[in-house]
Design an enzyme around this catalytic site. Sequence first.
Site, short mmCIF file in Angstrom:
data_model
loop_
_atom_site.label_atom_id
_atom_site.label_comp_id
_atom_site.label_asym_id
_atom_site.label_seq_id
_atom_site.Cartn_x
_atom_site.Cartn_y
_atom_site.Cartn_z
N ASP A 187 4.38 -7.45 -5.48
CA ASP A 187 4.62 -7.81 -4.08
C ASP A 187 4.54 -9.33 -3.95
O ASP A 187 4.85 -10.05 -4.90
CB ASP A 187 3.58 -7.12 -3.18
CG ASP A 187 4.15 -6.72 -1.84
OD1 ASP A 187 4.33 -7.62 -1.00
OD2 ASP A 187 4.41 -5.53 -1.62
N HIS A 200 2.22 -9.87 3.11
CA HIS A 200 2.70 -8.51 2.82
C HIS A 200 1.93 -7.88 1.66
O HIS A 200 1.45 -6.73 1.75
CB HIS A 200 4.19 -8.58 2.52
CG HIS A 200 4.89 -7.27 2.45
ND1 HIS A 200 5.02 -6.56 1.29
CD2 HIS A 200 5.50 -6.53 3.41
CE1 HIS A 200 5.70 -5.43 1.52
NE2 HIS A 200 6.00 -5.40 2.80
N SER A 252 7.32 -0.14 3.44
CA SER A 252 6.42 -0.97 2.64
C SER A 252 4.98 -0.51 2.78
O SER A 252 4.16 -0.75 1.90
CB SER A 252 6.52 -2.44 3.08
OG SER A 252 7.74 -2.99 2.71
#
EC number: 3.4.14.10
Length: 1759
Positions: A492, A728, A932
């Site tokens: 990520d 994220h 996600s």
Amino acid sequence: MYSPLLISLLLSISFPLSVNGVDEELGGSSVSGLAVTCYKELEECISECQQSCYVVDHCNDSPSEMVACAPNTMQMILLTFGLVGVPGMIVLTLVFVVFILVHLYMSLMQLPVFANISCDASGSQSLLVDANFAEKTGTLHKDYIGDWVAELKSLNKTRMDECDDYGQIYLTRETVEYMFTLCIRLRMPIEVRFMATSIFDRFMRVHTQQMIDFLANIDMNSTKKREEWDGVETNMSRQLTLRICSAIQIASKIVSYHDSLSTNQICKCLRMLGTPYTKSAILKSEIRLLKAVDYEIPPTQVVYAESILKLFSLTKRTNIKVNSVWSFMCILLDVVLMEGDTIYNNLIRTVLDDISIVSQTQRNRLKSDWILLATALVCAGCCCHYGFQVGDSVSVELEDICQIPAKDTSELAIAILEVARGKEDLLRPSINRQVTPPPTKRFGSSPSTPEGNCSLDFPVHALMPTKETQQEAFLAKYPHYDGRGVLMAILDTGVDPALPGMQVTSTGERKLVDVMDLTGAGDVDTSTVKTSCDGVIEGLTGTKLKIPDTWTNPSGKYHIGSKPLYELYPKGLLTLVRKETKDEKWKSCHQLATADALKQLTSHEDTVGATTEKLKDKLERENLVAQLEFLRSQDKVEDKGPVMDVITWNDGKKWMSCLDTSLKGDLASCKPMASFRVNGEYGTLTPKGMPLPPLSSAIPSIADDLTYNFSISSNGNLTEICVPTGSHGSHVANIAGGFFPDDKAKNGLAPGVKIVSMNIGDGRLSSMETGQALTRAFDACAQMGVDIVNMSFGEYAHIPDQGRVIDQLKKLVEKHGVVFVSSAGNNGPALSTVGAPGGTTSTVLGVSAFLTPDMADPMYGIYSKNVPNNLFGWSSRGPSVEITFFNCALFESLPILSADGSLGVSISAPGAAVTGVPKYCRKTNQLMNGTSMSSPNAAGAISCLISARKAEGAKPSVPQIRLALENTGKETGEYDKLSIGNGLVQIDSAYEWLKALPKGVLPDTIKSFDVKCVRSSLPTQRGIYLRDAVDTSAIQEFAVTVQPLFGEQEATDGVNFERLLRVSCKDSFVRCASTLILNNQPCKIMVEVDPTQLPPNQLHYSEIELFDAEFPSLGPIVRIPVTITKPLELTTVSHSFDALTRPGIPIRNFIKVPEGATAALIRLKNIDRVPKESFVIHCTQLLPHKSMRESETHRNILGDQTELKRAFNVVGGKTLEICLVRTWAREKKEVAARVEIEFVGISSSPSIALSNANLVNGFQLKAWEKGPVEIQPTLSLKQFVQVVKPFEVKLQALTDRDVFHDGTTIHRLLLNYKLNVAKGGDFQMELGGLTDYLYEAPLDCMLVQIFSATKEFVGASSSYPGRYTHKLDKGEYRIQVQLRHANENVLDRLRDTPLSVINKLSSSISLDLYTSPIALVEGDASKKVSSTASILPASHSTNYYVPHVADEKMPKGVSGGSFFRGTMMPYGDTAYSSVAGVGIPVVFTINEYGKRQTKTLAPVTLTPPKKSIEQEMSDAFRDVQIEWIEKSKEDKAGEALYEKLIVDFPSHLPVHLAMLRRLSNKKKVRRRRRREEEGVIPYQRTSDDHSKIISITSKILELTKPNEVLQWMGAKHDNDEEGMALKTERLQEEKKEGENGCESTPPSQPSTPRKENTPVKNDSIVVTEAQLSALIKELYQWIDPSDAKALLITAKYAATQGHFGKCLKHLQKLVDETNSNGKDAKQHELLIADICDYLGLYHISQLHRNRIQCRHRPTFRLF
């Protein structure tokens, strides 16, 4: 020993007095001769005693508490004075002062002051108590809490007695809510909000009364007074916001000076609230409030509640968690203040039934009883946390402590809880604990009592959904199967190692095994090696780095590098830091400097005026103006941030590295760290309080709070600085495996799992993944033995399940048995919107995003009863997309077109969470949603499954885990499998499935199943997908093969593998064989699909399922999806349908686009017009040459809109899906909507190709046969594309990270391109046929980096170049392109790859269209296409002709081979023509482009006479000799050659110019010392050289005859006032000139203003100021002072005059000019910095020094 009198005196001053008396009841108790009277009741003491009353223990030896009437401080002093007399009092006073000083000092040193005080003779404890500085729950010692409560009771009684009918009339619910909201937004402590409300109410009452009294005393009639009062009310209303903010500001200062609100903050706050006030007005308001309340701020309700809770906790009767109860009390106190009227009305109604009999004054007295309120809050808080049974016992104990009847406490607590039950939206997250004891008598008897436990528990579990996937139940059954023993890789944006949830696992081990940045964005070249000298080395930035004595380095060698700080920042953080830097560091300094310059200018204007006879005044005015202009221009200079030195060394055991975060070489203050994997060390780049360079030491630092760590190569030549490139990755990691030991409700799905953070989000590309990072990550996973991977990244792909990146991913899964979980994509709700790799790769588990009612309320504030189980509308759907044709030679072996048909979505999981994000985000937790989030939710659950099986000694294989999940998934009736896959993850059921799996049915050696569906001669598919009419109009037959794939090492195991399978399909339109013998070979069954019997305009989905015949209860071993979207064939050119929509449920229509149609216009209407309803309409076609992103239209419509209209391109004959979905966040009831679509067709070639090689370019438009078309063609060119060939190519094998564990070596091809930007603009970089792809690309990676001529990094680009637009200024650039592949032969074929540089034109070029070629050539304007639309009949065609692009419209830098891109819009209807993307692409190629011809009628060019061959040879020989005058390294050789040539060619000007350049280019003497220290003696300019320069210059002037040239050019003369003043002053100055004078600083150095007429000395030449001015004046006859060639001389001359403003202005202009020409302006910027230092403008100096470091890099940035 201290005297008892002094001790008593100190106690009376420091704390409320505690008394131990021995007298009779109501008698005087003696303490050191002081009389104390005791009472049974506080009220009696208050009414009788004129001093102070305190509740104490053992007053008069009573077994219970009594009340002592004690003297106050002043009485104590007077009494002491009477006892000891004046002398004694003086001595005692001095002793008292000394004691106080000692007390203060010892308190600060945290030492007990009274540690040596012993017991008295009777053995009882002395009055003094040891100071307890470890006390965390209050500032007073526990022995004085009772006294403090007694004081509060006294204040409470006074407040109640002062009540009237008005009460707190200004604290309405709206006002309180407004003030609370402001306090929360301003991040104020809880005490501030309550204190602010009290201050505001008191002020408003006093202020209003003052206004009334003022008007009452004015002599005017009542009508006039009423008018005046209306004006007063209006003013007071307008000032309410100011008064509220002032009250909050005062309260903040009382609570905490450090965190108090400044006037600037209040000013900003008011401005944001729309009520701007000046700082002066804010200060006046603050003082006004303080005066109105008489500078007296009594305790608030918070103090009462805190004190009672403190006193209660000290009794130890009921053991409670004070912090937990206090959190509930704070919530309830908010409710009381906002809903006080309702609460107290309910209380009165409960007690008296009729509230009308209670007067307003009595109600206000009840509200003012804050002791009662505090006890009720403690009781209610205990109810919330422990249940009502505990609340009952607490109310009884509070009665003993506070003498408040338990019944009163209980009833008020019930009233508060009843209102709070309906105000759950006010509550904050608290302890996730539910206790449901049986109701007790007091809390169970009232009919209005809440049943069971209080409902104030916040649903923390819903913030991290675990219940829906059975995770909560699974861990409750198997708490040790929480992921321990499992290693997960998070691919990520990187995980912040400082996150609280990323510290340890549930077993106490380190959570993060390693934190890596595999993108290369943080790489630092540390191959430069230096040895320290006296403990100091010079870094690459020029900073002297002092090596701390604590560092160990046996070799003494240090590897050094440098890194610009801003290159490490994520995009959002960079924007924030730049803004904060400008606001907090720059603005204050710069505004002060600008204001000072403006003040100087204004003063000069006042002194001199607008006219003057003195040249000095005029020049000074110009200097001040220039200084002000320079300062103002600096606001626009981009802040590039500092450059930090990196130093790496080996301490004998491991490699260490240190980042100079001090920016001044103070390495002792920096943090040296090894690679993170060694011991988990990390630091913060610029934490708060970070020191800055000396020049900026007066400027406060800006904290970025960005966490970093190192990863150092094996030889120390490469140091990776790893930072999270976004929030994220941290959010994802917390979902998958966060562990919070102190608050387990926040835990992720697998709190015991270990995590490896692998950053694949390149910071240079705004966190976009690259093939380089992905392939490195896959190899690292295999090398580290990772069990499971989560990757919440993905993109649309042109081709599924193929490409270099996908091959490496498959290898990781199939060869190393790694479970790979990935997001399906956020591109729904239409079909075939899954992305790669999650939805397109057969070995990956693709996860869609699910939503439950439990998530809706706490996350989104949606009433959960309205929300059904749902799928997020944007969650991508299957099946997998088409395979398309590629226009690259590397794809020659791939098929042209075929549907793929694999399911796309494997499973579903909750798709939202609230959890931790990096600290640099300026928040602790954040709500994020998307696939996600569903992917790590599933990955965490799967980790627990792996953990369980590994603990039981049976680690499952990837196919086993996949089947366990897919065969136990929880299906919902509302959604098909293309949306949710095989259902919601049920981890407990999957665990049971694995345990029940018989041995041999699915051996561990099987790595995957290969399914192929073949139809006639078409390419292979992984499923059956019939979408277009050509496929659904007839029965289709497929040959389906299934083959289990075994690993390379287990290939022999496949020989003995065989299973008997049953084949079935529940739908009649699919027919197939019923049995299959499965072995290690491709096993075939024939499948017949009959779509002709199916109704059109619907989605039809089925599956061919293969069961093990022996164990059918296990579920299917293999599933073959069958998807049919049979389109509706239209009989007209339009279609419409009405839909009754339900939340989150898509409605799909499939239409065959009429043949010949090229565009469609769709309308969406909200028929019911229900407020706040939102719809999404998604239209898609699957087309060759395009991924879904290029053939879809996606739009939203809100309920407030009546209609949405959108046009888009279509292809005739292909199926168009129209998907309509209503937002999930609405009520369940159905809402009507209407969709209308109409088509139009104009045929032309797919793209229009034009060329300047053709005199006339033309194209044809033809209307489709369905009907006439309204046309109005326009053609515009929007992009200019310049094609550049590489000038330097390098093919090399990579090392370290790119030598994979299996021995594979990655090679790279480094292509270098030169780009000359003639005019600044927006640019994109494209490698045709390569950069359109990522996962499906034939190469590992394509990465582009752009550099300036000075090696400054400008930007980067990679796949999908349209996402990366770079603003390039005029100048020269170098572009480097890196192509990676394991096979060097493949790269060798790409050596000549051209780069397309796309320049977005600032304004598009519109070309006229003509209806005939003759009209175009003749320029007949009447034959131009008119601006009005016309009708083209059905099946008719018309031709149009396009002229060349006019020369004046051509962009600068145009050359042959470049071309324009644009669009031809054929439609006349504005609904089509006004939409971007609806039209036909146009390419206009520039084959040749030369210099424009002159427009003169008969031009003639003058050429020199032709020379003989002998003359040409002689001239060539002479020119070579002239070149060597400059080139020769020996002075004598160069001079001899010059002497020879001037004899032969005395009048040839280049000879003299060459010698002049040679002499001018000699090194200056002032650099000599430094070069001699380095052992190099440069070739120097001597004093004789100056004479030669003057002599040669004179000769050149003689040859060029400057006077004649000036006459021809028109010389510049001083005919203005400056010239007149100059002549006047010079006549006077020449009389005073002397031959010699004082020497001064060279002109190039900043200096103080020189006195006029003093000489300027440079080396051996002395020039007076008058002579210098004359020389400059003569120079300016030839060139303008602002000309780029003269700017440096102009600037230096201004410096010699002390005019540094003009100097800086000219230097800044010179820097801009030099940079725009692609040349090095470093020396000029250094001059600016030096002058700014001299002038005290340190902030500007530091800005330019930072820019110099960033703009002039020693090497190119690494890839």
